[in-house]
Structure formats: structure tokens, C-alpha cells
Design a protein around this motif. Structure first.
Motif, PDB file in Angstrom:
ATOM      1  N   ASN A   2      17.740  61.036  79.361  1.00 50.76           N
ATOM      2  CA  ASN A   2      18.387  59.943  78.898  1.00 50.76           C
ATOM      3  C   ASN A   2      19.028  60.364  77.289  1.00 50.76           C
ATOM      4  OD1 ASN A   2      19.497  57.292  78.312  1.00 50.76           O
ATOM      5  ND2 ASN A   2      17.466  56.407  77.987  1.00 50.76           N
ATOM      6  N   LEU A   3      18.187  61.245  76.639  1.00 52.50           N
ATOM      7  CA  LEU A   3      18.519  61.545  75.132  1.00 52.50           C
ATOM      8  C   LEU A   3      19.866  62.505  75.509  1.00 52.50           C
ATOM      9  CD1 LEU A   3      17.844  61.821  72.224  1.00 52.50           C
ATOM     10  CD2 LEU A   3      16.573  64.002  72.940  1.00 52.50           C
ATOM     11  N   VAL A   4      19.840  63.461  76.370  1.00 48.95           N
ATOM     12  CA  VAL A   4      20.765  64.273  76.559  1.00 48.95           C
ATOM     13  C   VAL A   4      22.179  63.374  76.794  1.00 48.95           C
ATOM     14  CG1 VAL A   4      21.749  66.005  77.974  1.00 48.95           C
ATOM     15  CG2 VAL A   4      19.688  66.113  77.105  1.00 48.95           C
ATOM     16  N   SER A   5      21.946  62.689  77.660  1.00 51.47           N
ATOM     17  CA  SER A   5      23.311  61.776  78.273  1.00 51.47           C
ATOM     18  C   SER A   5      23.587  61.013  77.170  1.00 51.47           C
ATOM     19  CB  SER A   5      22.593  60.813  79.169  1.00 51.47           C
ATOM     20  OG  SER A   5      23.690  60.012  79.764  1.00 51.47           O
ATOM     21  N   SER A   6      22.691  60.485  76.111  1.00 47.78           N
ATOM     22  CA  SER A   6      23.161  59.499  75.124  1.00 47.78           C
ATOM     23  C   SER A   6      24.032  60.374  73.978  1.00 47.78           C
ATOM     24  CB  SER A   6      21.963  59.008  74.488  1.00 47.78           C
ATOM     25  OG  SER A   6      21.229  57.981  75.386  1.00 47.78           O
ATOM     26  N   VAL A   7      23.404  61.406  73.867  1.00 51.83           N
ATOM     27  CA  VAL A   7      23.885  62.363  72.861  1.00 51.83           C
ATOM     28  C   VAL A   7      25.511  62.757  73.201  1.00 51.83           C
ATOM     29  CG1 VAL A   7      23.831  64.577  71.650  1.00 51.83           C
ATOM     30  CG2 VAL A   7      21.889  63.203  71.562  1.00 51.83           C
ATOM     31  N   ARG A   8      25.353  63.063  74.414  1.00 55.74           N
ATOM     32  CA  ARG A   8      26.690  63.445  75.051  1.00 55.74           C
ATOM     33  C   ARG A   8      27.791  62.407  75.088  1.00 55.74           C
ATOM     34  NH1 ARG A   8      26.871  65.287  80.479  1.00 55.74           N
ATOM     35  NH2 ARG A   8      28.785  66.375  79.993  1.00 55.74           N
ATOM     36  N   THR A   9      27.309  61.253  75.136  1.00 57.70           N
ATOM     37  CA  THR A   9      28.253  59.803  75.102  1.00 57.70           C
ATOM     38  C   THR A   9      28.543  59.562  73.689  1.00 57.70           C
ATOM     39  OG1 THR A   9      27.320  59.300  77.213  1.00 57.70           O
ATOM     40  CG2 THR A   9      28.463  57.763  75.951  1.00 57.70           C
ATOM     41  N   VAL A  10      27.676  59.438  73.016  1.00 58.92           N
ATOM     42  CA  VAL A  10      28.000  58.916  71.577  1.00 58.92           C
ATOM     43  C   VAL A  10      28.478  59.885  70.470  1.00 58.92           C
ATOM     44  CG1 VAL A  10      26.684  57.846  69.654  1.00 58.92           C
ATOM     45  CG2 VAL A  10      26.064  56.976  71.849  1.00 58.92           C
ATOM     46  N   MET A  11      27.968  61.087  70.359  1.00 59.96           N
ATOM     47  CA  MET A  11      28.278  61.888  69.461  1.00 59.96           C
ATOM     48  C   MET A  11      29.408  62.984  69.640  1.00 59.96           C
ATOM     49  SD  MET A  11      26.481  61.375  66.922  1.00 59.96           S
ATOM     50  CE  MET A  11      26.751  62.858  65.861  1.00 59.96           C
ATOM     51  N   ARG A  12      30.246  62.627  71.027  1.00 62.32           N
ATOM     52  CA  ARG A  12      31.149  63.610  71.315  1.00 62.32           C
ATOM     53  C   ARG A  12      32.553  63.596  70.295  1.00 62.32           C
ATOM     54  NH1 ARG A  12      32.553  64.475  77.255  1.00 62.32           N
ATOM     55  NH2 ARG A  12      30.532  65.342  77.093  1.00 62.32           N
ATOM     56  N   ILE A  13      32.876  62.191  69.924  1.00 63.81           N
ATOM     57  CA  ILE A  13      33.969  62.123  69.320  1.00 63.81           C
ATOM     58  C   ILE A  13      33.650  62.132  67.660  1.00 63.81           C
ATOM     59  CG2 ILE A  13      35.661  60.512  68.247  1.00 63.81           C
ATOM     60  CD1 ILE A  13      36.258  61.541  71.184  1.00 63.81           C
ATOM     61  N   PRO A  14      32.572  61.773  67.215  1.00 61.99           N
ATOM     62  CA  PRO A  14      32.158  62.223  65.838  1.00 61.99           C
ATOM     63  C   PRO A  14      31.820  63.356  65.295  1.00 61.99           C
ATOM     64  CG  PRO A  14      30.938  60.246  66.702  1.00 61.99           C
ATOM     65  CD  PRO A  14      31.555  60.686  67.802  1.00 61.99           C
ATOM     66  N   LEU A  15      31.489  64.274  66.354  1.00 62.85           N
ATOM     67  CA  LEU A  15      31.233  65.824  66.095  1.00 62.85           C
ATOM     68  C   LEU A  15      32.489  66.471  65.673  1.00 62.85           C
ATOM     69  CD1 LEU A  15      28.755  66.867  68.581  1.00 62.85           C
ATOM     70  CD2 LEU A  15      28.572  67.220  66.146  1.00 62.85           C
ATOM     71  N   ILE A  16      33.710  66.180  66.211  1.00 62.93           N
ATOM     72  CA  ILE A  16      34.850  66.693  65.710  1.00 62.93           C
ATOM     73  C   ILE A  16      35.310  66.839  64.347  1.00 62.93           C
ATOM     74  CG2 ILE A  16      37.301  66.533  66.059  1.00 62.93           C
ATOM     75  CD1 ILE A  16      36.943  65.636  68.944  1.00 62.93           C
ATOM     76  N   PRO A  17      35.200  65.753  63.564  1.00 67.21           N
ATOM     77  CA  PRO A  17      35.349  65.588  62.323  1.00 67.21           C
ATOM     78  C   PRO A  17      34.507  66.274  61.475  1.00 67.21           C
ATOM     79  CG  PRO A  17      35.265  63.362  62.966  1.00 67.21           C
ATOM     80  CD  PRO A  17      35.226  64.188  64.191  1.00 67.21           C
TER      81      PRO A  17
END
Length: 86
Positions: free
Chosen positions: A58-73
Motif C-alpha cells: 500500500n505504501l509503494v502504491s501510494s508513493v507511486r501515485t501521489v509523488m510522481r508529478i511533484p518529483l519532477i520539479p
């Protein structure tokens, strides 16, 4: 000495989040059985007796979903900072 202070802690946190965010569910996570479909029915709901494996999935899935766009900037700013100030 980049690993002293809060800057080093920030670098480590961003690198760990990057590592989680780029994990491929089809190529890597499915091989080791860490997909949401590998868990029994009822996975994803708030349960107190959920296994550690279910919580990590669940943690891996949540991080992949939520943090994908903010990680770019964040990555862009971190690279620019390291290029300019070394």
C-alpha cells in the motif's frame, strides 16, 4: 560532506522516494509478489490486522501515485542547485 545536516537528509529522502516511484509493477513488483492483486480480497481497506507486506504494498502504491508529478520539479530544483552551488 553532503551527509551532514538537513541537506543530506533531504537528498536521501528524495533519492528513496525516486527509487520507489520508478519501480515497475509489471517488471519488478509482480515477480516478487508485491502487487495489489497478490493480496487476498479486502486489501486496501483500513484494517488493523493487515500484514506488514500488505502495508508495504500500500505504501509503494501510494508513493507511486501521489509523488510522481511533484518529483519532477523537486528533482529539477535539486539538480539545478547541485549544478550551481555544487
Amino acid at each position: 560532506m553532503v551527509f551532514f545536516g538537513l541537506g543530506g537528509l533531504f537528498y536521501v529522502a528524495v533519492l528513496l522516494i525516486n527509487a520507489i516511484a520508478i519501480l515497475s509493477e509489471d517488471r519488478f513488483l509482480a515477480r516478487i509478489g508485491w502487487t495489489a492483486s497478490a493480496e487476498p480480497a479486502g486489501f486496501g481497506g483500513p484494517r488493523d490486522d493487515a500484514s506488514v507486506k500488505a502495508r508495504l504494498i500500500n505504501l509503494v502504491s501510494s508513493v507511486r501515485t501521489v509523488m510522481r508529478i511533484p518529483l519532477i520539479p523537486i528533482n529539477f530544483l535539486m539538480i539545478m542547485y547541485l549544478l550551481v552551488l555544487g
